[in-house]
Design a protein around this motif. Structure first.
Motif, PDB file in Angstrom:
ATOM      1  N   ALA A 125       0.834  -1.208   0.000  1.00 52.58           N
ATOM      2  CA  ALA A 125       0.000   0.000   0.000  1.00 52.58           C
ATOM      3  C   ALA A 125       0.866   1.255   0.000  1.00 52.58           C
ATOM      4  CB  ALA A 125      -0.935  -0.002   1.208  1.00 52.58           C
ATOM      5  N   LEU A 126       1.950   1.237   0.774  1.00 48.87           N
ATOM      6  CA  LEU A 126       2.860   2.384   0.801  1.00 48.87           C
ATOM      7  C   LEU A 126       3.469   2.618  -0.583  1.00 48.87           C
ATOM      8  CD1 LEU A 126       4.815   1.898   4.176  1.00 48.87           C
ATOM      9  CD2 LEU A 126       2.807   3.321   3.745  1.00 48.87           C
ATOM     10  N   HIS A 127       3.913   1.544  -1.235  1.00 43.01           N
ATOM     11  CA  HIS A 127       4.491   1.652  -2.582  1.00 43.01           C
ATOM     12  C   HIS A 127       3.468   2.215  -3.579  1.00 43.01           C
ATOM     13  CE1 HIS A 127       8.504  -0.071  -2.310  1.00 43.01           C
ATOM     14  NE2 HIS A 127       8.041  -1.029  -1.534  1.00 43.01           N
ATOM     15  N   SER A 128       2.215   1.854  -3.393  1.00 48.03           N
ATOM     16  CA  SER A 128       1.164   2.266  -4.319  1.00 48.03           C
ATOM     17  C   SER A 128       0.729   3.718  -4.103  1.00 48.03           C
ATOM     18  CB  SER A 128      -0.046   1.341  -4.158  1.00 48.03           C
ATOM     19  OG  SER A 128      -1.155   1.807  -4.884  1.00 48.03           O
ATOM     20  N   ILE A 129       0.691   4.147  -2.838  1.00 52.80           N
ATOM     21  CA  ILE A 129       0.056   5.432  -2.501  1.00 52.80           C
ATOM     22  C   ILE A 129       1.030   6.576  -2.274  1.00 52.80           C
ATOM     23  CG2 ILE A 129      -1.293   6.589  -0.671  1.00 52.80           C
ATOM     24  CD1 ILE A 129      -2.838   3.836  -0.483  1.00 52.80           C
ATOM     25  N   LEU A 130       2.119   6.339  -1.554  1.00 47.20           N
ATOM     26  CA  LEU A 130       2.984   7.452  -1.148  1.00 47.20           C
ATOM     27  C   LEU A 130       3.652   8.202  -2.301  1.00 47.20           C
ATOM     28  CD1 LEU A 130       4.636   6.291   2.198  1.00 47.20           C
ATOM     29  CD2 LEU A 130       2.556   7.622   1.815  1.00 47.20           C
ATOM     30  N   PRO A 131       4.048   7.531  -3.395  1.00 43.92           N
ATOM     31  CA  PRO A 131       4.680   8.292  -4.487  1.00 43.92           C
ATOM     32  C   PRO A 131       3.822   9.441  -5.020  1.00 43.92           C
ATOM     33  CG  PRO A 131       5.130   5.969  -4.767  1.00 43.92           C
ATOM     34  CD  PRO A 131       4.129   6.071  -3.642  1.00 43.92           C
ATOM     35  N   LYS A 132       2.508   9.323  -4.964  1.00 45.30           N
ATOM     36  CA  LYS A 132       1.668  10.424  -5.468  1.00 45.30           C
ATOM     37  C   LYS A 132       1.747  11.647  -4.567  1.00 45.30           C
ATOM     38  CE  LYS A 132      -2.833   9.158  -3.442  1.00 45.30           C
ATOM     39  NZ  LYS A 132      -4.192   8.674  -3.747  1.00 45.30           N
TER      40      LYS A 132
END
Length: 345
Positions: free
Chosen positions: A272-279
């Motif tokens: 979830a961190l990989h999916s969400i934090l970059p944005k």
């Protein structure tokens, strides 16, 4: 107008079964961590209920046919007043997105939502002001930073290794220690062990996670019965809150996590961190965990060894400060609690 009474119930009596049966008609559960429950009764029948655990209101339902009678408002007001009497002036609700309008009418404000769940805040809660106050109290500057969020139950060499790695790759690092006291090691103990254990890392700052860095132990299960669905919702919500509110105020550009070869829950969280934090402009740095004899060091393994009285092995898995604490009189009650528990928290 119906003659409807609001009353507290004793969860140690058969009334608990009645509440569980009532909630089951809504496909809801009574969460295991519920501390107190109130019900609305009409002619002796339960037609509504609400509970709390800490600052979190949960297990809320009103019977169809009574939902326009102001019962929801009465239940929330009643249970909020009970929290006020305990000195708790902020409250939170996790609920399904379809219920947002209902709770907004009851003066709750949306913090963050994902597909499966929304977090709302009420009373004196205000996440923006809260995070800004956290930053102000930290005495940190606006330089770019890396961050880690850790429970440290207890603080191990694995935690130390991950923090040290972040400290070596960044000018400033923040370690947010999860504040919610649902772990076997109390928050103040966990935070103190981390603070002492990284004293030599001068660019690392240890902060309390506060009310908005969510613990998986407090995340509700009453409307998300399937564990994988619940953990996925928790991970996404926590990542969104961190990215939206914490990263901008603290100027966080990196978040460090350890790889997770065994625990599916932590693996989902990392995904979830990989999916969400970059944005939100945050790079997720996933670091191979420190191993001992080809086995990753984990707090859960340390707790298992405590339960088995294998302190000679633990000595090689934890920093000196943790081992010395475990050998102290202060740790005796915690160790007894671990031996009585399933050691999962």
């Amino acid at each position: 107008m119906y003659d409807i009474r609001i009353e507290s119930i004793d969860l140690s009596t058969n009334d608990r079964l009645k509440v569980e049966s009532f909630l089951s008609t809504f496909n809801l559960l009574l969460d295991k961590d519920v501390e107190h429950t109130i019900v609305a009764r009409y002619e002796g029948e339960i037609i509504g209920t609400c509970s709390y655990s800490g600052k979190v209101l949960k297990c809320f339902a009103v019977k169809e046919g009574y939902q326009e009678q102001g019962i929801a408002s009465r239940l929330i007001t009643h249970i909020t007043n009970q929290l006020f009497d305990r000195g708790i002036y902020s409250s939170f609700i996790f609920t399904e997105p379809k219920n947002i309008t209902l709770f907004k009418r009851l003066n709750y404000r949306e913090v963050q939502s994902v597909d499966e769940v929304v977090l709302l805040e009420g009373g004196m809660s205000n996440i923006k002001k809260y995070v800004e106050e956290m930053f102000k109290d930290s005495d940190l500057n606006k330089n770019k930073k890396a961050a880690l969020v850790m429970n440290c139950n207890p603080f191990t060499l694995g935690h130390r290794y991950l923090i040290e790695r972040a400290a070596g790759e960044n000018d400033e690092v923040i370690v947010f220690v999860v504040e919610e006291d649902r772990s076997l090691f109390p928050f103040e103990v966990r935070k103190n062990l981390v603070s002492i254990g990284i004293e030599d890392l001068k660019n690392v700052h240890v902060l309390s996670g506060g009310s908005y860095i969510i613990s998986s132990n407090t995340f509700p299960s009453y409307f998300l019965r399937q564990e994988d669905m619940r953990m996925n919702a928790y991970a996404k919500l926590d990542a969104e809150i961190f990215g939206r509110y914490f990263s901008s105020v603290f100027n966080i550009e990196r978040r460090y996590v350890g790889t997770e070869p065994y625990c599916n829950m932590t693996k989902q969280y990392n995904e979830a961190l990989h999916s969400i934090l970059p944005k939100y402009g945050i790079d997720v740095m996933e670091v191979d965990r420190l191993s001992k004899e080809d086995k990753p060091i984990s707090a859960s393994e340390v707790r298992r060894l405590i339960k088995a009285d294998k302190f000679h092995i633990i000595k090689n898995l934890v920093p000196k400060v943790t081992y010395e604490f475990l050998m102290s009189n202060e740790a005796k009650l915690i160790i007894e609690k671990i031996k009585r528990s399933d050691s999962s928290h």
